[in-house]
Scaffold this motif. Structure first.
Motif, PDB file in Angstrom:
ATOM      1  N   UNK A   1       0.820  -1.223   0.000  1.00 37.11           N
ATOM      2  CA  UNK A   1       0.000   0.000   0.000  1.00 37.11           C
ATOM      3  C   UNK A   1       0.850   1.266   0.000  1.00 37.11           C
ATOM      4  N   UNK A   2       1.808   1.361   0.933  1.00 37.46           N
ATOM      5  CA  UNK A   2       2.567   2.599   1.108  1.00 37.46           C
ATOM      6  C   UNK A   2       3.556   2.828  -0.020  1.00 37.46           C
ATOM      7  N   UNK A   3       4.249   1.769  -0.427  1.00 39.48           N
ATOM      8  CA  UNK A   3       5.364   1.952  -1.362  1.00 39.48           C
ATOM      9  C   UNK A   3       5.025   1.595  -2.801  1.00 39.48           C
ATOM     10  N   UNK A   4       4.039   0.721  -3.009  1.00 35.87           N
ATOM     11  CA  UNK A   4       3.688   0.312  -4.369  1.00 35.87           C
ATOM     12  C   UNK A   4       2.360   0.887  -4.837  1.00 35.87           C
ATOM     13  N   UNK A   5       1.658   1.609  -3.952  1.00 34.90           N
ATOM     14  CA  UNK A   5       0.415   2.256  -4.353  1.00 34.90           C
ATOM     15  C   UNK A   5      -0.766   1.336  -4.529  1.00 34.90           C
ATOM     16  N   UNK A   6      -0.716   0.138  -3.935  1.00 38.08           N
ATOM     17  CA  UNK A   6      -1.846  -0.779  -4.022  1.00 38.08           C
ATOM     18  C   UNK A   6      -2.947  -0.346  -3.053  1.00 38.08           C
ATOM     19  N   UNK A   7      -4.142  -0.859  -3.287  1.00 36.58           N
ATOM     20  CA  UNK A   7      -5.238  -0.580  -2.369  1.00 36.58           C
ATOM     21  C   UNK A   7      -4.971  -1.239  -1.019  1.00 36.58           C
ATOM     22  N   UNK A   8      -5.575  -0.667   0.021  1.00 34.63           N
ATOM     23  CA  UNK A   8      -5.409  -1.208   1.370  1.00 34.63           C
ATOM     24  C   UNK A   8      -6.019  -2.612   1.445  1.00 34.63           C
TER      25      UNK A   8
END
Length: 380
Positions: free
Chosen positions: A164-171
């Motif tokens: 989530x934080x580093x790859x921009x995936x959904x939570x």
């Protein structure tokens, strides 16, 4: 800032809630103007203006709706933390920019695919003349080593947070959520997959009741010692008939509807109980008695015990899985103590899921029996 120093641009800097100027991006813009030594700007407590007649305004979309409606001639509107912006706020902001050539900028860290800004720009139908860019640490030539070290630590020790934080995936699961480890294990073990209805087994629908807030239903089957979650239904402000129609349309017209204890409470209009209405619609009904004091935490513990034997249809249960991933404890930060589960959008799906796990009766294993002659046999 560079463009605003060269032409009289009226720029709106907005976020969903802004109770004070300290919650805005004003300090960031002040710092950048100073760092780039841009001439002609004057900063007050609440506003940044330029000698050319342009400037920066700072508002909260929810806290200052009247101020937004009164603004005309805006050239740019920048919405920070746009993932937290409601559909209502977007509907208020977008018509405000009526000037030819005006621009809307949204910046956000993705949280859920159902967030209004994500649905708008990453959904099936993107507004015309939109430019959407996914930007991460790989695009930052100044990415410092201290952040790279933190990223590598998360990658090794907290893969959900890393994604989530580093790859921009959904939570996938909130920090501090009750079922973070259980959901990760379900994904790693392939228990979030595609499931089929077994026509020979009982279908059960577990409800969390809501009128002004959400109603949530998990549909499941017991298959041996496994719980298979086949579907998830949620709505808000809908009549009971909506949910019964949804169950029928999805092939669960004979589902045993398992209701929490308030399903046995009569309503003020008809003096009938919800269980009576559901039963009159042709569904069998079971009402679970009140779990008493600490019922919410009893459900949490029941979920944790049962989770290793639960599998999900990933597509049909996606919204329910998001609710489980977001269900978390409310805390008193000053005293550093837990105050029990937070009652928010995620709690309805989690409560219905918890009801399922409380009701689940694990099939009993065969027990040894000593025959009179001393011969050991087995019975179930």
């Amino acid at each position: 800032m560079i463009r605003a120093s060269q032409a009289p641009l009226r720029v709106l800097c907005a976020r969903e809630i802004q109770k004070s100027i300290g919650e805005s991006v004003k300090a960031l813009i002040d710092d950048k103007i100073k760092a780039m030594s841009l001439p002609g700007f004057r900063s007050t407590d609440t506003y940044i203006e330029h000698v050319n007649g342009g400037g920066f305004h700072f508002v909260g979309l929810r806290t200052d709706p009247d101020k937004i409606k009164s603004m005309e001639g805006l050239d740019i509107a920048w919405v920070e933390e746009a993932n937290k912006v409601s559909r209502r706020a977007l509907d208020l902001l977008i018509p405000t920019l009526r000037k030819e050539g005006s621009e809307l900028w949204f910046s956000w860290n993705p949280e859920y695919d159902f967030d209004p800004v994500d649905a708008m720009f990453r959904g099936e139908h993107v507004p015309p003349n939109s430019i959407v860019r996914r930007v991460g640490y790989r695009d930052n030539p100044f990415f410092p080593q201290v952040l790279r070290d933190a990223m590598e630590f998360d990658k090794l020790h907290n893969p959900d947070k890393y994604d989530h934080v580093w790859e921009g995936e959904y939570i996938k699961a909130h920090e501090g959520a009750y079922f973070t480890a259980q959901l990760r294990a379900a994904r790693d073990e392939g228990r979030i997959t595609r499931l089929a209805l077994d026509p020979l087994l009982q279908v059960r629908a577990f409800w969390d009741l809501g009128v002004t807030d959400s109603m949530a239903i998990w549909v499941a089957q017991w298959v041996g010692q496994e719980i298979r979650c086949l579907d998830y239904i949620e709505g808000q402000g809908q009549p009971l008939a909506y949910y019964l129609t949804e169950l029928r349309s999805r092939g669960f017209d004979k589902a045993l509807c398992v209701l929490p204890h308030d399903g046995a409470h009569p309503d003020m209009l008809t003096a009938k109980r919800l269980e009576d209405h559901v039963r009159a619609a042709g569904f069998p009904v079971q009402v679970v008695k009140n779990q008493g004091k600490g019922a919410a935490m009893k459900r949490v513990e029941a979920v944790r015990r049962a989770f290793p034997r639960i599998s999900f249809d990933g597509d049909r249960c996606s919204s329910g899985l998001k609710a489980l991933g977001a269900y978390h404890e409310r805390r008193d930060e000053e005293r550093n103590i837990g105050l029990g589960p937070e009652h928010d959008w995620a709690s309805h799906g989690a409560d219905a899921f918890g009801l399922m796990c409380v009701v689940y009766d694990e099939p009993k294993k065969p027990q040894p029996r000593r025959e009179p002659q001393g011969v050991t046999s087995w019975m179930s």
